[in-house]
Design a protein around this motif. Sequence first.
Motif, PDB file in Angstrom:
ATOM      1  N   UNK A   1       0.799  -1.217   0.000  1.00  0.00           N
ATOM      2  CA  UNK A   1       0.000   0.000   0.000  1.00  0.00           C
ATOM      3  C   UNK A   1       0.830   1.265   0.000  1.00  0.00           C
ATOM      4  N   UNK A   2       2.057   1.145   0.438  1.00  0.00           N
ATOM      5  CA  UNK A   2       2.947   2.296   0.490  1.00  0.00           C
ATOM      6  C   UNK A   2       3.316   2.795  -0.895  1.00  0.00           C
ATOM      7  N   UNK A   3       3.327   1.910  -1.871  1.00  0.00           N
ATOM      8  CA  UNK A   3       3.754   2.251  -3.223  1.00  0.00           C
ATOM      9  C   UNK A   3       2.606   2.263  -4.235  1.00  0.00           C
ATOM     10  N   UNK A   4       1.374   2.255  -3.758  1.00  0.00           N
ATOM     11  CA  UNK A   4       0.224   2.286  -4.671  1.00  0.00           C
ATOM     12  C   UNK A   4       0.217   3.578  -5.480  1.00  0.00           C
ATOM     13  N   UNK A   5      -0.089   3.449  -6.768  1.00  0.00           N
ATOM     14  CA  UNK A   5      -0.217   4.619  -7.623  1.00  0.00           C
ATOM     15  C   UNK A   5       1.093   5.176  -8.138  1.00  0.00           C
ATOM     16  N   UNK A   6       2.188   4.499  -7.915  1.00  0.00           N
ATOM     17  CA  UNK A   6       3.482   4.984  -8.385  1.00  0.00           C
ATOM     18  C   UNK A   6       3.764   4.445  -9.772  1.00  0.00           C
ATOM     19  N   UNK A   7       4.457   5.243 -10.556  1.00  0.00           N
ATOM     20  CA  UNK A   7       4.767   4.874 -11.937  1.00  0.00           C
ATOM     21  C   UNK A   7       5.848   3.798 -11.994  1.00  0.00           C
ATOM     22  N   UNK A   8       6.822   3.873 -11.094  1.00  0.00           N
ATOM     23  CA  UNK A   8       7.932   2.921 -11.093  1.00  0.00           C
ATOM     24  C   UNK A   8       7.704   1.830 -10.055  1.00  0.00           C
ATOM     25  N   UNK A   9       8.368   0.703 -10.260  1.00  0.00           N
ATOM     26  CA  UNK A   9       8.267  -0.417  -9.316  1.00  0.00           C
ATOM     27  C   UNK A   9       8.866  -0.031  -7.970  1.00  0.00           C
ATOM     28  N   UNK A  10       8.385  -0.699  -6.933  1.00  0.00           N
ATOM     29  CA  UNK A  10       8.881  -0.376  -5.597  1.00  0.00           C
ATOM     30  C   UNK A  10      10.358  -0.698  -5.438  1.00  0.00           C
ATOM     31  N   UNK A  11      10.867  -1.707  -6.167  1.00  0.00           N
ATOM     32  CA  UNK A  11      12.281  -2.050  -6.061  1.00  0.00           C
ATOM     33  C   UNK A  11      13.163  -0.901  -6.540  1.00  0.00           C
ATOM     34  N   UNK A  12      12.737  -0.222  -7.592  1.00  0.00           N
ATOM     35  CA  UNK A  12      13.487   0.917  -8.119  1.00  0.00           C
ATOM     36  C   UNK A  12      13.475   2.065  -7.123  1.00  0.00           C
ATOM     37  N   UNK A  13      12.329   2.327  -6.537  1.00  0.00           N
ATOM     38  CA  UNK A  13      12.209   3.414  -5.566  1.00  0.00           C
ATOM     39  C   UNK A  13      13.066   3.126  -4.340  1.00  0.00           C
ATOM     40  N   UNK A  14      12.965   1.923  -3.814  1.00  0.00           N
ATOM     41  CA  UNK A  14      13.745   1.551  -2.632  1.00  0.00           C
ATOM     42  C   UNK A  14      15.235   1.617  -2.927  1.00  0.00           C
ATOM     43  N   UNK A  15      15.629   1.152  -4.096  1.00  0.00           N
ATOM     44  CA  UNK A  15      17.040   1.167  -4.476  1.00  0.00           C
ATOM     45  C   UNK A  15      17.581   2.591  -4.555  1.00  0.00           C
ATOM     46  N   UNK A  16      16.855   3.480  -5.199  1.00  0.00           N
ATOM     47  CA  UNK A  16      17.310   4.869  -5.324  1.00  0.00           C
ATOM     48  C   UNK A  16      17.398   5.560  -3.966  1.00  0.00           C
ATOM     49  N   UNK A  17      16.384   5.375  -3.136  1.00  0.00           N
ATOM     50  CA  UNK A  17      16.390   6.010  -1.818  1.00  0.00           C
ATOM     51  C   UNK A  17      17.518   5.442  -0.965  1.00  0.00           C
ATOM     52  N   UNK A  18      17.694   4.135  -1.010  1.00  0.00           N
ATOM     53  CA  UNK A  18      18.755   3.510  -0.218  1.00  0.00           C
ATOM     54  C   UNK A  18      20.138   3.971  -0.650  1.00  0.00           C
ATOM     55  N   UNK A  19      20.371   4.011  -1.957  1.00  0.00           N
ATOM     56  CA  UNK A  19      21.680   4.454  -2.443  1.00  0.00           C
ATOM     57  C   UNK A  19      21.916   5.918  -2.119  1.00  0.00           C
ATOM     58  N   UNK A  20      20.891   6.741  -2.214  1.00  0.00           N
ATOM     59  CA  UNK A  20      21.048   8.159  -1.914  1.00  0.00           C
ATOM     60  C   UNK A  20      21.413   8.368  -0.452  1.00  0.00           C
ATOM     61  N   UNK A  21      20.746   7.649   0.437  1.00  0.00           N
ATOM     62  CA  UNK A  21      20.992   7.825   1.869  1.00  0.00           C
ATOM     63  C   UNK A  21      22.279   7.154   2.325  1.00  0.00           C
ATOM     64  N   UNK A  22      22.576   5.999   1.786  1.00  0.00           N
ATOM     65  CA  UNK A  22      23.727   5.237   2.271  1.00  0.00           C
ATOM     66  C   UNK A  22      25.048   5.712   1.699  1.00  0.00           C
TER      67      UNK A  22
END
Length: 94
Positions: free
Chosen positions: A9-30
């Motif tokens: 439910x956290x990723x409902x309505x998003x254009x990109x897959x949740x794996x892509x979103x998680x990967x980008x956020x994780x790489x940006x923060x880490x």
Amino acid sequence: MIKRKGLEGLFDGRHFDREIIILCVRWYLRYKLSLRDLVEMMAERGLSLAHTTILRWVRRYTPEFVKRWNRFATAVGRSWRVDETYLKRSGAIR
């Protein structure tokens, strides 16, 4: 009171897959990559992103990721001590 959404439910309505979103956020923060570096990295993988899209993802998902991480993080005690070691020399100071 806001009800916690499930992971799906956290990723409902998003254009990109949740794996892509998680990967980008994780790489940006880490790894402290810039947003434009992440855009280039995703372009190498065949994805066309804007740096502002990644910035919106970071602002949107970081607080939720922190909440979820804190549930699994182990608590550290409130007090801690450091052993102090020192040497006392006799004689003149040089």
